[in-house]
Design a protein around this motif. Structure first.
Motif, mmCIF file in Angstrom:
data_model
loop_
_atom_site.group_PDB
_atom_site.id
_atom_site.type_symbol
_atom_site.label_atom_id
_atom_site.label_comp_id
_atom_site.label_asym_id
_atom_site.label_seq_id
_atom_site.Cartn_x
_atom_site.Cartn_y
_atom_site.Cartn_z
ATOM 1 N N THR A 1 1.175 3.724 -3.067
ATOM 2 C CA THR A 1 0.835 5.758 -3.194
ATOM 3 C C THR A 1 1.637 6.317 -3.141
ATOM 4 O OG1 THR A 1 -0.540 4.923 -0.834
ATOM 5 C CG2 THR A 1 0.267 6.835 -0.485
ATOM 6 N N ALA A 2 2.952 5.942 -2.609
ATOM 7 C CA ALA A 2 4.233 6.440 -3.626
ATOM 8 C C ALA A 2 3.599 6.800 -5.114
ATOM 9 C CB ALA A 2 5.403 6.669 -2.718
ATOM 10 N N ALA B 1 -3.210 12.995 4.935
ATOM 11 C CA ALA B 1 -3.272 12.036 6.081
ATOM 12 C C ALA B 1 -2.467 11.174 5.229
ATOM 13 C CB ALA B 1 -4.615 10.878 6.431
ATOM 14 N N LEU B 2 -2.243 11.775 3.292
ATOM 15 C CA LEU B 2 -1.482 9.850 3.095
ATOM 16 C C LEU B 2 0.338 11.097 2.226
ATOM 17 C CD1 LEU B 2 -3.730 8.058 0.483
ATOM 18 C CD2 LEU B 2 -2.635 7.197 3.002
ATOM 19 N N GLU B 3 0.260 11.925 3.073
ATOM 20 C CA GLU B 3 1.218 13.207 2.506
ATOM 21 C C GLU B 3 2.370 12.532 2.591
ATOM 22 O OE1 GLU B 3 1.212 17.190 3.333
ATOM 23 O OE2 GLU B 3 -0.656 17.411 2.457
ATOM 24 N N TYR C 1 1.179 9.125 -6.085
ATOM 25 C CA TYR C 1 1.868 10.613 -5.978
ATOM 26 C C TYR C 1 2.401 11.071 -6.299
ATOM 27 C CZ TYR C 1 -3.705 9.851 -4.307
ATOM 28 O OH TYR C 1 -4.668 9.704 -3.897
ATOM 29 N N PHE D 1 3.396 9.257 2.381
ATOM 30 C CA PHE D 1 2.828 7.638 2.369
ATOM 31 C C PHE D 1 3.821 8.761 0.777
ATOM 32 C CE2 PHE D 1 0.690 7.274 6.054
ATOM 33 C CZ PHE D 1 1.495 5.850 6.422
ATOM 34 N N ALA D 2 3.407 9.805 0.085
ATOM 35 C CA ALA D 2 3.163 9.421 -0.988
ATOM 36 C C ALA D 2 4.650 10.354 -1.789
ATOM 37 C CB ALA D 2 2.278 11.021 -1.470
ATOM 38 N N ALA E 1 0.762 -0.985 -0.489
ATOM 39 C CA ALA E 1 0.509 -0.078 0.281
ATOM 40 C C ALA E 1 0.799 1.159 0.168
ATOM 41 C CB ALA E 1 -0.937 -0.005 1.177
ATOM 42 N N TRP E 2 2.149 1.622 1.140
ATOM 43 C CA TRP E 2 2.848 2.464 0.927
ATOM 44 C C TRP E 2 3.451 2.879 -0.782
ATOM 45 C CZ3 TRP E 2 6.237 3.384 5.478
ATOM 46 C CH2 TRP E 2 7.574 4.770 5.190
ATOM 47 N N PRO F 1 -1.759 14.048 -2.674
ATOM 48 C CA PRO F 1 -2.198 13.437 -1.379
ATOM 49 C C PRO F 1 -2.785 14.504 -0.959
ATOM 50 C CG PRO F 1 -0.136 13.894 -1.768
ATOM 51 C CD PRO F 1 -1.049 14.951 -2.761
ATOM 52 N N PRO F 2 -3.841 13.419 -0.185
ATOM 53 C CA PRO F 2 -4.897 14.072 0.766
ATOM 54 C C PRO F 2 -4.181 14.294 1.895
ATOM 55 C CG PRO F 2 -6.132 11.913 -0.187
ATOM 56 C CD PRO F 2 -4.870 12.034 -0.699
#
Length: 547
Positions: A447-448, A462-464, A451, A466-467, A443-444, A459-460
């Motif tokens: 996401t990276a 909360a996901l910055e 984004y 991990f992006a 998942a990480w 990215p949201p």
């Protein structure tokens, strides 16, 4: 000296009779029942006689019709006690004349002599007859009587008398009924048998010598090694004193009762020895040796399938451990393959493996029976057939229970492999934790890539974290490490399981073998050892009977 010698003789015969009692006790089912019955009768007769007066000697005058037996009885006693005459048979009941009545009553009762037919020599009449003190002289019914009752009484008393005097007449001394029914049966009783050739007054001296010689030859052919023959004439009194002298010698020695028992015992011993020769009986161990115990245990372990059960346990343990401890991805992939038991290629063991998982073990009755037979046959080699059968019967005395008991015992010790050790559960939790970490890494990384690399949008919040594309190498390293830890822990768990499975198999087989040995000892070896001890005691008793 005579009393001391008689006491020692009685002690010696007592030892032999005690040994015969053991033969009767131990020989049941092994020795001809007719022989055991005869032995029992001899023991009863000898026991009764030895408890009664040792100061009296029972002498039976036996003979056929017309032999002059009753006349001779009267001549010896000096009284007209027994009826004589031309009517046959004359003597219907046994008459007894006793020299020295004191203590003779119980013996006469045992002989079943009726009171009205008992006579005692009074002291006034005993002058010159003191040498016969202790004599109980019986005038038996004619043994060839047409009266069945008297014939039976003669037979009975001939069997129990201490000394038998056969009264024969010159015309019928070779009579078949006497020789066939009595003389041949009493072969070996030389010391307690006397033959009187009566009515010799009818013979010329040459005829008398010829008759004596012919009678002696006939008796030797029938087994009487050294016959004692006395010639007499009850009518004229010739030879009566000589016969009294022979009887006096027997009475004085006080050994006739024991000699008669010894002669009966010797004859019976010869028959027993012929049927169960002690000298040919191989020595048998009183216990089953260790090598045979191990052999029986091995055979029963094979019959119950201990090695197969151990192998099955190890394989099942391995398969179930793989299901629990394998790397989850590999297990999920394995579900697409056939039944893991099929992959073991165990053939006929497959059902045993499935049964073992439920703690069930079964013995094969035919193989169990073969193992027991092999033990019995090995121990009974060279034995008399009756004892071989006895050893086999003892070994198989619990044959109907043995397979079931073995199955029950081994089912108790067989592990229930559907149980899961705690450490298996802990390893599985660890592996699923690694799976979650790997999924988190995926998942990480996704996401990276989305984004940080492809710029699909902002990215949201909360996901910055991990992006950031710069985190991809570290995420990849983490995922690779997680996979490595998963494979490493699965491999380590497999190795531990293999070692534990082998150790458990050895422990299981040792415990199963111990239980098989215990069951074999209780249900097979103990009965066999009792029979071996019985065999050993029987032949020791046989040697004791032989003296």
């Amino acid at each position: 000296m005579t009393t001391v010698g008689t006491t020692r003789t009685r002690q010696g015969i007592g030892v032999r009779l005690a040994a015969l009692a053991r033969v009767v006790e131990l020989g049941s089912g092994r020795v001809d029942p007719e022989l055991l019955t005869g032995s029992g009768q001899l023991l009863l007769r000898a026991g009764d006689r030895l408890k009664l007066s040792s100061e009296h000697t029972v002498v039976a005058l036996a003979g056929g019709t017309g032999s002059g037996k009753s006349t001779l009885f009267n001549a010896i006693s000096g009284l007209e006690l027994s009826p004589t005459g031309v009517r046959r048979p004359t003597t219907a009941r046994t008459h007894a004349c006793v020299w020295g009545l004191d203590g003779a009553g119980p013996l006469l009762d045992w002989l079943q002599i009726q009171w009205r037919h008992r006579f005692a020599r009074a002291s006034a009449l005993d002058r010159g007859e003191g040498r016969l003190h202790g004599l109980i002289l019986l005038d038996l019914p004619d043994h060839d009587s047409i009266r069945a009752l008297t014939d039976t009484e003669a037979d009975r008393l001939i069997q129990v008398a201490d000394l038998v005097v056969w009264v024969l007449d010159p015309q019928k001394y070779a009579d078949a009924s006497t020789h066939r029914r009595y003389v041949t049966e009493l072969a070996g009783h030389d010391a307690v048998t006397i033959f009187v050739l009566n009515q010799v007054d009818r013979l010329e001296p040459e005829e008398q010598a010829e008759c004596v010689s012919d009678l002696a030859d006939l008796l030797r052919r029938e087994g009487v090694t050294d016959p004692v023959i006395v010639t007499a004439s009850a009518l004229t009194g010739a030879g009566v004193d000589e016969l009294k002298a022979v009887l006096a010698g027997t009475v004085t020695r006080r050994r006739a009762a024991v000699q008669r028992i010894e002669a009966d015992l010797d004859r019976l011993t010869a028959r027993l020895t012929k049927a169960m020769p002690a000298e040919e009986a191989p020595a048998a161990p009183v216990s089953v040796d260790e090598a045979r115990r191990i052999g029986l245990t091995d055979a029963l372990c094979d019959a119950v399938g201990v090695p197969a059960v151990g192998e099955a346990m190890e394989n099942v343990y391995g398969v179930r451990a793989a299901e629990w401890l394998g790397w989850p991805y590999a297990r999920w992939a394995a579900r697409l393959r056939p039944d893991p038991l099929s992959s073991l290629r165990l053939g006929g063991l497959k059902e045993e493996i499935r049964g073992l998982a439920g703690g069930a073990v079964s013995a094969q009755p035919a193989e169990v029976d073969n193992a027991v037979h092999a033990l019995a046959d090995g121990l009974a080699t060279g034995m008399h057939e009756a004892w071989r059968n006895g050893i086999r019967d003892a070994a198989r005395s619990h044959a109907d229970r043995l397979p079931g008991v073995l199955s029950e015992e081994l089912s108790e010790v067989a592990p229930r492999l559907d149980r899961v050790p705690t450490w298996w559960r802990l390893v599985r939790i660890w592996q699923y934790l690694l799976v979650l970490l790997f999924v988190a890494g995926l998942a990480w990384a996704g996401t990276a890539l989305a984004y940080g690399v492809f710029g699909v949008g902002k990215p949201p919040a909360a996901l910055e974290f991990f992006a950031d594309a710069a985190s991809l190498p570290w995420v990849g390293l983490m995922m690779f490490s997680v996979l490595g830890l998963g494979v490493l822990s699965a491999t380590a768990a497999r190795n531990v399981v293999a070692m534990r499975a082998e150790t458990e198999r050895e422990r299981l087989e040792r415990e199963m073998r111990r239980r098989v040995a215990a069951v074999a000892g209780e249900l097979v070896i103990e009965p066999v050892e009792r029979e071996l001890a019985r065999y050993d005691e029987f032949y020791a008793a046989m040697r004791g009977v032989q003296g």
